[in-house]
Design a protein around this motif. Structure first.
Motif, PDB file in Angstrom:
ATOM      1  N   ALA A 183       0.827  -1.259  -0.072  1.00 52.85           N
ATOM      2  CA  ALA A 183      -0.015  -0.057  -0.082  1.00 52.85           C
ATOM      3  C   ALA A 183       0.783   1.043   0.049  1.00 52.85           C
ATOM      4  O   ALA A 183       0.392   2.211  -0.499  1.00 52.85           O
ATOM      5  CB  ALA A 183      -1.131   0.140   1.199  1.00 52.85           C
ATOM      6  N   ASN A 184       2.055   1.251   0.485  1.00 54.14           N
ATOM      7  CA  ASN A 184       3.088   2.250   0.492  1.00 54.14           C
ATOM      8  C   ASN A 184       4.222   2.175  -0.517  1.00 54.14           C
ATOM      9  O   ASN A 184       5.102   2.700  -0.097  1.00 54.14           O
ATOM     10  CB  ASN A 184       3.713   2.519   1.922  1.00 54.14           C
ATOM     11  N   ARG A 185       4.109   1.556  -1.556  1.00 54.21           N
ATOM     12  CA  ARG A 185       5.112   1.365  -2.605  1.00 54.21           C
ATOM     13  C   ARG A 185       5.905   2.465  -2.926  1.00 54.21           C
ATOM     14  O   ARG A 185       7.102   2.527  -3.261  1.00 54.21           O
ATOM     15  CB  ARG A 185       4.855   0.567  -3.874  1.00 54.21           C
ATOM     16  N   ALA A 186       5.054   3.627  -3.098  1.00 45.72           N
ATOM     17  CA  ALA A 186       5.458   5.080  -3.696  1.00 45.72           C
ATOM     18  C   ALA A 186       6.766   5.550  -2.645  1.00 45.72           C
ATOM     19  O   ALA A 186       7.359   6.301  -2.841  1.00 45.72           O
ATOM     20  CB  ALA A 186       4.265   6.176  -3.795  1.00 45.72           C
ATOM     21  N   LEU A 187       6.433   4.980  -1.419  1.00 43.02           N
ATOM     22  CA  LEU A 187       7.673   5.448  -0.447  1.00 43.02           C
ATOM     23  C   LEU A 187       8.930   4.603  -0.441  1.00 43.02           C
ATOM     24  O   LEU A 187       9.986   5.154   0.293  1.00 43.02           O
ATOM     25  CB  LEU A 187       6.867   5.529   0.958  1.00 43.02           C
ATOM     26  N   LEU A 188       8.857   3.498  -1.008  1.00 48.66           N
ATOM     27  CA  LEU A 188       9.988   2.506  -1.267  1.00 48.66           C
ATOM     28  C   LEU A 188      11.021   3.192  -2.136  1.00 48.66           C
ATOM     29  O   LEU A 188      10.714   3.410  -3.299  1.00 48.66           O
ATOM     30  CB  LEU A 188       9.625   1.322  -1.438  1.00 48.66           C
ATOM     31  N   ALA A 189      12.346   3.053  -1.722  1.00 44.02           N
ATOM     32  CA  ALA A 189      13.360   3.500  -2.613  1.00 44.02           C
ATOM     33  C   ALA A 189      13.632   2.151  -3.533  1.00 44.02           C
ATOM     34  O   ALA A 189      13.063   1.121  -3.372  1.00 44.02           O
ATOM     35  CB  ALA A 189      14.695   3.516  -1.960  1.00 44.02           C
ATOM     36  N   LYS A 190      14.163   2.115  -4.915  1.00 46.43           N
ATOM     37  CA  LYS A 190      14.358   1.154  -5.827  1.00 46.43           C
ATOM     38  C   LYS A 190      14.876  -0.085  -5.029  1.00 46.43           C
ATOM     39  O   LYS A 190      14.552  -1.124  -5.323  1.00 46.43           O
ATOM     40  CB  LYS A 190      15.259   1.436  -6.961  1.00 46.43           C
ATOM     41  N   GLU A 191      15.810  -0.035  -4.197  1.00 47.43           N
ATOM     42  CA  GLU A 191      16.716  -0.961  -3.732  1.00 47.43           C
ATOM     43  C   GLU A 191      15.675  -1.655  -2.558  1.00 47.43           C
ATOM     44  O   GLU A 191      15.795  -3.192  -2.554  1.00 47.43           O
ATOM     45  CB  GLU A 191      18.081  -0.777  -3.067  1.00 47.43           C
TER      46      GLU A 191
END
Length: 231
Positions: A183-191
């Protein structure tokens, strides 16, 4: 947890969905018995997958027009303790399909209210929800995991305790973590996205071993997962 009738048995994906939907408790709201318990030093489960409409044409709440696939589908199944399963099948008139499906809906709402997934605007808020679950899982692993000395003794009961902890705490916590991070993928960095996907596969492997009793090696807990969303 397999259906004892054989016919219209759910596939492994459906079994996992039912396990996750139960949260480890009977889905009858008047019962909510724990489905995994300790007895005489051993971990046992009292979970049974019950059919809303019977697996067979002559069973409780039978609906002959249903196909075998429909009878084994997630929508036609509910996870109950052995007592409640027997009860609804012995007295089908007292427990019609709408009542049983209502149990499932109410149970889902209760879990959602207790463990609801939230979309956050900043990493810190999301981390505050995920971190306690990761910490609990790590503490359980360090205390009860298969690496401890007692686990080398087959008579110690350590393996049964580890399996119970896996079913009642680690897997439910992990599925909640995955749902929260999705639900919070937008807050995650690529790695971090790569780490989360590795964690997803790790949990899938653990479910195959501990729910389906497959004898295969599970992938390791991915490095970096414990620190996801930090900073």
């Amino acid at each position: 947890m397999a259906c004892p009738r054989g016919a219209a048995s759910p596939d492994t994906h459906t079994q996992r969905r039912l396990f996750a939907a139960s949260g480890g408790y009977c889905q009858n709201p008047a019962c909510e018995r724990e489905l995994f318990v300790d007895a005489a030093g051993k971990s046992i489960h009292v979970a049974e997958m019950a059919h809303v409409f019977a697996a067979n044409d002559d069973g409780p709440r039978a609906k002959p027009q249903m196909s075998k696939a429909e009878r084994g589908a997630f929508e036609n199944l509910i996870m109950l303790c052995a007592v409640c399963h027997t009860m609804i099948d012995k007295a089908p008139d007292a427990y019609p399909d709408d009542v049983i499906r209502g149990w499932k809906r109410d149970h889902a709402k209760k879990l959602q209210s207790l463990f609801g997934v939230t979309e956050f605007s900043d990493r810190g808020a999301a981390r505050a929800v995920v971190a306690p679950l990761l910490d609990e899982n790590r503490a359980i692993f360090e205390r009860y995991g298969p690496h401890i000395e007692a686990a080398q003794n087959p008579e110690s009961g350590a393996a049964e305790t580890w399996r119970r902890k896996m079913l009642t705490r680690i897997l439910p916590n992990s599925n909640r973590i995955i749902a929260q991070l999705d639900a919070n993928r937008a807050l995650l960095a690529k790695e971090e996205l790569d780490v989360v996907e590795a964690f997803r596969q790790h949990i899938d492997d653990l479910e195959a071993v501990h729910i389906e009793d497959r004898r295969e090696d599970a992938s390791r807990f991915p490095a970096g997962m414990q620190d996801v969303l930090k900073g």
